[in-house]
Design a protein around this motif. Structure first.
Motif, PDB file in Angstrom:
ATOM      1  N   ILE A   1       0.869  -1.181   0.000  1.00 58.73           N
ATOM      2  CA  ILE A   1       0.000   0.000   0.000  1.00 58.73           C
ATOM      3  C   ILE A   1       0.904   1.228   0.000  1.00 58.73           C
ATOM      4  CG2 ILE A   1      -1.815   1.268   1.185  1.00 58.73           C
ATOM      5  CD1 ILE A   1      -2.727  -1.404   0.154  1.00 58.73           C
ATOM      6  N   VAL A   2       0.748   2.035  -1.030  1.00 57.00           N
ATOM      7  CA  VAL A   2       1.516   3.279  -1.113  1.00 57.00           C
ATOM      8  C   VAL A   2       0.539   4.459  -1.131  1.00 57.00           C
ATOM      9  CG1 VAL A   2       3.475   2.225  -2.297  1.00 57.00           C
ATOM     10  CG2 VAL A   2       1.612   3.191  -3.645  1.00 57.00           C
ATOM     11  N   ARG A   3       1.046   5.643  -0.747  1.00 57.81           N
ATOM     12  CA  ARG A   3       0.183   6.826  -0.658  1.00 57.81           C
ATOM     13  C   ARG A   3       0.763   7.975  -1.474  1.00 57.81           C
ATOM     14  NH1 ARG A   3       0.327  10.897   3.102  1.00 57.81           N
ATOM     15  NH2 ARG A   3       1.683   9.651   4.479  1.00 57.81           N
ATOM     16  N   GLU A   4      -0.137   8.621  -2.225  1.00 57.54           N
ATOM     17  CA  GLU A   4       0.251   9.826  -2.962  1.00 57.54           C
ATOM     18  C   GLU A   4       0.476  10.961  -1.951  1.00 57.54           C
ATOM     19  OE1 GLU A   4       0.673  10.581  -6.096  1.00 57.54           O
ATOM     20  OE2 GLU A   4      -0.385   9.104  -7.345  1.00 57.54           O
ATOM     21  N   PRO A   5       1.680  11.551  -1.924  1.00 59.18           N
ATOM     22  CA  PRO A   5       1.932  12.599  -0.914  1.00 59.18           C
ATOM     23  C   PRO A   5       1.081  13.846  -1.126  1.00 59.18           C
ATOM     24  CG  PRO A   5       3.761  12.443  -2.466  1.00 59.18           C
ATOM     25  CD  PRO A   5       2.866  11.299  -2.762  1.00 59.18           C
ATOM     26  N   ASP A   6       0.677  14.118  -2.371  1.00 57.55           N
ATOM     27  CA  ASP A   6      -0.088  15.342  -2.640  1.00 57.55           C
ATOM     28  C   ASP A   6      -1.565  15.170  -2.310  1.00 57.55           C
ATOM     29  OD1 ASP A   6       2.240  16.518  -3.518  1.00 57.55           O
ATOM     30  OD2 ASP A   6       1.905  15.901  -5.608  1.00 57.55           O
ATOM     31  N   THR A   7      -2.107  14.013  -2.632  1.00 52.29           N
ATOM     32  CA  THR A   7      -3.549  13.811  -2.465  1.00 52.29           C
ATOM     33  C   THR A   7      -3.896  12.897  -1.295  1.00 52.29           C
ATOM     34  OG1 THR A   7      -3.567  11.887  -3.935  1.00 52.29           O
ATOM     35  CG2 THR A   7      -3.851  14.071  -4.951  1.00 52.29           C
ATOM     36  N   ASN A   8      -2.883  12.286  -0.714  1.00 56.00           N
ATOM     37  CA  ASN A   8      -3.098  11.285   0.351  1.00 56.00           C
ATOM     38  C   ASN A   8      -3.913  10.085  -0.124  1.00 56.00           C
ATOM     39  OD1 ASN A   8      -1.595  12.373   2.440  1.00 56.00           O
ATOM     40  ND2 ASN A   8      -3.278  13.705   3.118  1.00 56.00           N
ATOM     41  N   GLU A   9      -4.033   9.917  -1.413  1.00 52.70           N
ATOM     42  CA  GLU A   9      -4.781   8.770  -1.951  1.00 52.70           C
ATOM     43  C   GLU A   9      -3.914   7.515  -1.846  1.00 52.70           C
ATOM     44  OE1 GLU A   9      -6.956   7.321  -6.089  1.00 52.70           O
ATOM     45  OE2 GLU A   9      -5.970   9.288  -5.965  1.00 52.70           O
ATOM     46  N   GLU A  10      -4.517   6.447  -1.337  1.00 51.95           N
ATOM     47  CA  GLU A  10      -3.795   5.186  -1.199  1.00 51.95           C
ATOM     48  C   GLU A  10      -3.973   4.334  -2.449  1.00 51.95           C
ATOM     49  OE1 GLU A  10      -4.988   3.185   2.349  1.00 51.95           O
ATOM     50  OE2 GLU A  10      -3.706   4.435   3.639  1.00 51.95           O
ATOM     51  N   ARG A  11      -2.881   3.662  -2.810  1.00 46.74           N
ATOM     52  CA  ARG A  11      -2.907   2.785  -3.989  1.00 46.74           C
ATOM     53  C   ARG A  11      -2.329   1.420  -3.612  1.00 46.74           C
ATOM     54  NH1 ARG A  11      -4.184   5.530  -8.514  1.00 46.74           N
ATOM     55  NH2 ARG A  11      -3.938   7.826  -8.514  1.00 46.74           N
ATOM     56  N   PHE A  12      -2.749   0.436  -4.374  1.00 47.25           N
ATOM     57  CA  PHE A  12      -2.355  -0.953  -4.120  1.00 47.25           C
ATOM     58  C   PHE A  12      -1.397  -1.416  -5.218  1.00 47.25           C
ATOM     59  CE2 PHE A  12      -2.808  -5.539  -4.662  1.00 47.25           C
ATOM     60  CZ  PHE A  12      -2.780  -6.018  -3.360  1.00 47.25           C
ATOM     61  N   ALA A  13      -0.350  -2.138  -4.831  1.00 50.54           N
ATOM     62  CA  ALA A  13       0.592  -2.688  -5.807  1.00 50.54           C
ATOM     63  C   ALA A  13       1.017  -4.076  -5.340  1.00 50.54           C
ATOM     64  CB  ALA A  13       1.811  -1.788  -5.968  1.00 50.54           C
ATOM     65  N   ARG A  14       1.444  -4.844  -6.298  1.00 48.64           N
ATOM     66  CA  ARG A  14       1.950  -6.198  -5.997  1.00 48.64           C
ATOM     67  C   ARG A  14       3.389  -6.299  -6.451  1.00 48.64           C
ATOM     68  NH1 ARG A  14       2.916 -10.617 -10.181  1.00 48.64           N
ATOM     69  NH2 ARG A  14       3.131 -12.492  -8.939  1.00 48.64           N
ATOM     70  N   VAL A  15       4.237  -6.859  -5.578  1.00 43.54           N
ATOM     71  CA  VAL A  15       5.634  -7.117  -5.916  1.00 43.54           C
ATOM     72  C   VAL A  15       5.881  -8.613  -5.734  1.00 43.54           C
ATOM     73  CG1 VAL A  15       8.048  -6.650  -5.370  1.00 43.54           C
ATOM     74  CG2 VAL A  15       6.346  -4.805  -5.195  1.00 43.54           C
ATOM     75  N   LYS A  16       6.312  -9.256  -6.775  1.00 42.73           N
ATOM     76  CA  LYS A  16       6.609 -10.689  -6.694  1.00 42.73           C
ATOM     77  C   LYS A  16       8.031 -10.892  -6.178  1.00 42.73           C
ATOM     78  CE  LYS A  16       6.776 -14.948  -9.445  1.00 42.73           C
ATOM     79  NZ  LYS A  16       6.536 -15.561 -10.780  1.00 42.73           N
ATOM     80  N   VAL A  17       8.179 -11.768  -5.190  1.00 46.68           N
ATOM     81  CA  VAL A  17       9.508 -12.115  -4.685  1.00 46.68           C
ATOM     82  C   VAL A  17      10.130 -13.073  -5.702  1.00 46.68           C
ATOM     83  CG1 VAL A  17      10.795 -13.183  -2.802  1.00 46.68           C
ATOM     84  CG2 VAL A  17       8.740 -11.831  -2.312  1.00 46.68           C
ATOM     85  N   PRO A  18      11.226 -12.663  -6.338  1.00 45.50           N
ATOM     86  CA  PRO A  18      11.754 -13.468  -7.451  1.00 45.50           C
ATOM     87  C   PRO A  18      12.279 -14.831  -7.007  1.00 45.50           C
ATOM     88  CG  PRO A  18      13.247 -11.660  -6.927  1.00 45.50           C
ATOM     89  CD  PRO A  18      12.012 -11.438  -6.120  1.00 45.50           C
ATOM     90  N   GLN A  19      11.816 -15.866  -7.694  1.00 47.24           N
ATOM     91  CA  GLN A  19      12.252 -17.226  -7.375  1.00 47.24           C
ATOM     92  C   GLN A  19      13.639 -17.529  -7.926  1.00 47.24           C
ATOM     93  OE1 GLN A  19       8.670 -19.021  -9.061  1.00 47.24           O
ATOM     94  NE2 GLN A  19       8.070 -19.711  -7.013  1.00 47.24           N
ATOM     95  N   VAL A  20      14.166 -16.639  -8.762  1.00 45.38           N
ATOM     96  CA  VAL A  20      15.497 -16.859  -9.338  1.00 45.38           C
ATOM     97  C   VAL A  20      16.604 -16.496  -8.358  1.00 45.38           C
ATOM     98  CG1 VAL A  20      14.739 -16.561 -11.718  1.00 45.38           C
ATOM     99  CG2 VAL A  20      15.449 -14.549 -10.386  1.00 45.38           C
ATOM    100  N   LEU A  21      16.239 -15.895  -7.215  1.00 45.02           N
ATOM    101  CA  LEU A  21      17.225 -15.528  -6.193  1.00 45.02           C
ATOM    102  C   LEU A  21      17.054 -16.436  -4.979  1.00 45.02           C
ATOM    103  CD1 LEU A  21      16.936 -11.627  -6.337  1.00 45.02           C
ATOM    104  CD2 LEU A  21      18.689 -13.068  -7.404  1.00 45.02           C
ATOM    105  N   PRO A  22      18.126 -16.623  -4.203  1.00 40.97           N
ATOM    106  CA  PRO A  22      18.007 -17.449  -2.992  1.00 40.97           C
ATOM    107  C   PRO A  22      16.979 -16.867  -2.032  1.00 40.97           C
ATOM    108  CG  PRO A  22      20.320 -17.023  -3.523  1.00 40.97           C
ATOM    109  CD  PRO A  22      19.513 -16.141  -4.423  1.00 40.97           C
ATOM    110  N   ARG A  23      16.198 -17.758  -1.406  1.00 44.19           N
ATOM    111  CA  ARG A  23      15.151 -17.297  -0.490  1.00 44.19           C
ATOM    112  C   ARG A  23      15.746 -16.635   0.745  1.00 44.19           C
ATOM    113  NH1 ARG A  23      10.066 -18.783   1.741  1.00 44.19           N
ATOM    114  NH2 ARG A  23       9.597 -17.068   3.160  1.00 44.19           N
ATOM    115  N   PHE A  24      16.945 -17.053   1.139  1.00 36.35           N
ATOM    116  CA  PHE A  24      17.586 -16.502   2.332  1.00 36.35           C
ATOM    117  C   PHE A  24      18.893 -15.830   1.933  1.00 36.35           C
ATOM    118  CE2 PHE A  24      15.120 -20.251   3.641  1.00 36.35           C
ATOM    119  CZ  PHE A  24      14.165 -19.612   4.418  1.00 36.35           C
ATOM    120  N   VAL A  25      19.032 -14.575   2.321  1.00 35.67           N
ATOM    121  CA  VAL A  25      20.211 -13.781   1.957  1.00 35.67           C
ATOM    122  C   VAL A  25      21.229 -13.878   3.089  1.00 35.67           C
ATOM    123  CG1 VAL A  25      21.073 -11.515   1.298  1.00 35.67           C
ATOM    124  CG2 VAL A  25      18.743 -12.219   0.642  1.00 35.67           C
TER     125      VAL A  25
END
Length: 717
Positions: free
Chosen positions: A169-193
């Protein structure tokens, strides 16, 4: 109780198949709970538990949900509708998942720290560690991330099967409007860093063996880089499971290989969602949004207290701490195989280099039984195939391939055989679930080398494990065969317990010739000399032998059945076992996984005991023993007593005619029945109680005993 008036089809005499499977997976989970299990092995069993659940949802739960959607109201043998089964699955599984989470979060993590292994949360890092991970994020993680906005102009993105994601959930600083986004955790990288040595934790001036952070937490604490100019309000991890079973209309498929390839592309994309895993801290608004977009209901949601996707705990088996693992085991070469010369290389005229006897002379002398992973698969089955590929007197090789490894030396040997001018025919089962893609690759490579490749029969999976080798000897043809309980896979042969018979008995060779003609041509062969073959004679023959034991009891004799398999589901078999128990037959069943038979019911199954053995190796062998009034019969083969094995698959079970091998198999069964370390006893209510050595004398682990026996058989003790 008058047994003649009892309805043995009554649902109360059957366990639900899906709930029985969940009980099996709980026994897997218990290996993580058991303090006798080495620490890293406890993590491994947690990973297996999670991986098993993934497949359970992708196949079994998905199928039940499809039945509900199609308004199927047919009852299971235990009397439940598909909807009722989904509810019972949910009710049983919720506490198991919670137990798994709490075990990892509050017990195993602490035990890992005590051993210098720190899997820590990002919020607990010091500033120097955070600085390192921020740079690691910019260098290695950020370039492969793709944030996907969700708004009227950006529809909810497709969430791939088994993917780990962040709902942001991110928010527009000017309008305070909240937006939804999806980020996929890449399976091509090790699960544990992992952190570098200089940034690991220090305890008593000792540097920790390993310190690391979950990948999704590194992403979550660096999201500003993905949304410049926006204010990141919150993010929450979630994981989606989808229906992953293939649906191929074989009758309509002109090219089965192509049809399955097309279905596999759909699987990678995925079908309908069947489960959503979310962290318990996820706000109700985000949860409801995900449910709506994924078209899921409350019954499909699983709240997780800690990390999602614990199957990734397999990672920790790579940590070099042998003292935290089971003692290493390398399969041995028994003395009867130590005389066999190994194929070093095939020269131009096809001769085999190396000293010793060829494997065919050993088989001519007597039947051979190999027991994996205690006996070497490479020195036995693989050597049998490889020598056949190079031996100039071998004219033909035929075999079935259900599952094999990605770098299979067996497939390479078959290609060599074809290049050496031999007739090579291989049945590759393209419908082997979750191995379809691998099998397609090998099928194409085999075809390119000139091997005759066939893909089985419409409507039937070919699950049997058989090899037929035709060899010219002294102006006659002799057929050598291998009939096994497990796949021709050198990798799983190190982890699965399986049996294999190597023999040149004429009737078995003739039976396999007929079976391959049925599989590759238009033969309609349904009767066989020695083999029990599904879907033709196997169920009837098995039920006939069960009834024969009952008849011995009714005639004043005794009856005895011992059967080892992976699962018991088939209702006609269960009913026959109930009737045999009522007649007085003593029945012991060793069933690793699903068992729908209810033991120890008065007047029904008083004489039936069921145990399950869960250990470091996956119990996979199938053995069937019938006392037969003293004229004992014992069989091994590929089939469980499941409806799918007996009615919808091609399976083969062979009798054991060699008396020494028959005794050896009886000893194997006896050792397993006496196990008081890995054995669980099935109760009348469907629960399992683990045997403990304190109640049953000195500890006897059947798998440990078999390892000791194998060492002795190789002259190593």
């Amino acid at each position: 109780m008058a047994t003649s008036n009892i309805n043995l089809k009554d649902p109360k005499y059957y366990f639900n198949r899906e709930l029985s499977w969940l009980e099996f997976n709980y026994r897997v989970l218990h290996e993580s709970l058991d303090e006798r299990t080495p620490l890293l092995e406890r993590l491994k069993f947690l990973a297996i538990f999670s991986s098993n659940l993934d497949e359970f949802f992708m196949v079994r739960v998905a199928a039940l949900k499809q039945q509900v959607q199609a308004n199927v109201i047919k009852l299971s043998p235990d009397g439940l509708t598909p909807s009722e089964q989904l509810i019972t699955i949910r009710n049983r599984l919720r506490p198991l998942v919670k137990e798994q989470d709490h075990l990892f979060e509050y017990t195993l993590r602490s035990l890992l720290i005590a051993q210098g292994i720190y899997l820590i949360n990002y919020v607990d890092l010091d500033q120097e560690q955070r600085t390192y991970l921020h740079q690691y994020f910019e260098d290695y993680i950020f370039p492969v991330l793709t944030p996907l906005a969700v708004d009227p102009s950006h529809p909810f993105p497709y969430i791939s099967n088994l993917s780990l994601n962040l709902a942001v959930i991110v928010r527009e600083p000017d309008t305070n409007e909240e937006r939804f986004a999806r980020v996929k955790v890449p399976q091509v990288l090790p699960r544990f860093v992992a952190l570098p040595k200089e940034l690991r934790h220090q305890e008593d001036d000792q540097t920790a063996l390993w310190t690391g952070v979950p990948l999704e937490q590194v992403i979550a604490h660096n999201l500003e880089a993905l949304f410049p100019g926006m204010i990141v309000q919150e993010c929450h991890a979630f994981r989606v499971t989808r229906n992953a079973d293939l649906s191929v209309e074989e009758d309509e498929a002109d090219d089965l290989l192509l049809a399955i390839e097309q279905e596999l592309r759909k699987r990678h994309v995925g079908k309908s969602a069947v489960r959503l895993e979310i962290h318990t801290s996820t706000p109700e608004s985000i949860k409801l949004r995900l449910m709506e977009d994924l078209e899921l209901e409350e019954i499909d949601i699983y709240d997780i207290d800690g990390l999602l996707g614990l199957k990734d705990l397999f990672y920790f088996m790579s940590i070099p701490r042998p003292d935290l693992k089971d003692p290493s085991w390398s399969a041995v070469v028994p003395t009867f195989l130590q005389r066999v010369k190994e194929v070093v290389d095939g020269n131009e005229d096809g001769k085999i280099e190396g000293e010793g006897e060829d494997i065919f002379s050993l088989i001519r002398h007597s039947d051979l039984l190999v027991h994996h992973p205690y006996h070497s698969f490479v020195a036995s089955v693989q050597q049998f195939i490889t020598q056949s590929a190079y031996d100039p007197d071998v004219l033909a090789i035929k075999m079935t391939l259900y599952r094999t490894s990605g770098d299979s030396p067996i497939v390479n040997a078959l290609i060599t055989a074809a290049e050496n001018g031999k007739q090579v025919a291989v049945l590759v089962e393209l419908k082997a679930r979750f191995d379809e893609e691998n099998n397609i690759l090998w099928a194409r490579r085999l075809e390119q080398a000139g091997v005759h490749v066939v893909y089985g029969l419409v409507g039937l999976k070919t699950h049997t494990k058989v090899i037929l080798v035709v060899r010219r000897e002294s102006n006659k043809m002799r057929r050598y065969v291998h009939i096994g309980t497990g796949n021709y896979n050198p990798k799983t042969a190190k982890l699965y317990t399986d049996l294999g018979l190597l023999t040149c008995r004429e009737e078995l060779g003739a039976d396999l010739t007929d079976l391959f003609n049925f599989l590759t041509g238009y033969s309609r062969q349904k009767s066989y000399r020695k083999l029990l073959v599904a879907p033709f004679s196997m169920r009837d023959r098995m039920i006939g032998m069960i009834r024969r034991e009952a008849e011995h009891c009714r005639n004043g004799g005794s009856g005895r059945i011992v059967a080892k398999m992976n699962a018991l589901v088939d209702s006609p078999i269960i009913e026959a076992l109930y009737k045999a128990s009522q007649a007085g037959v003593k029945i012991d069943l060793i069933i690793r996984g699903i068992c729908c038979l209810r033991p120890k019911v008065e007047g029904i199954s008083d004489n039936i005991n069921v145990i399950s053995i869960i250990g470091r190796f996956l119990e996979h062998s199938r053995i069937f023993y019938f006392h037969n009034g003293g004229d004992e019969e014992i069989y091994i083969g590929s089939a469980d007593w499941m409806t799918r094995n007996l009615s919808r698959r091609v399976e083969a079970i062979t009798p054991i005619d060699d008396p020494n091998i028959a005794k050896e198999l009886q000893e194997i069964l006896g050792i397993m029945l006496a196990d008081n370390r890995q054995a669980w006893e099935l109760q009348t209510d469907g629960s399992y109680i683990q045997r403990y050595s304190s109640d049953n004398g000195p500890e006897q682990s059947s798998q440990n005993i078999f390892m000791e026996m194998a060492l002795k058989s190789a002259g190593n003790v």
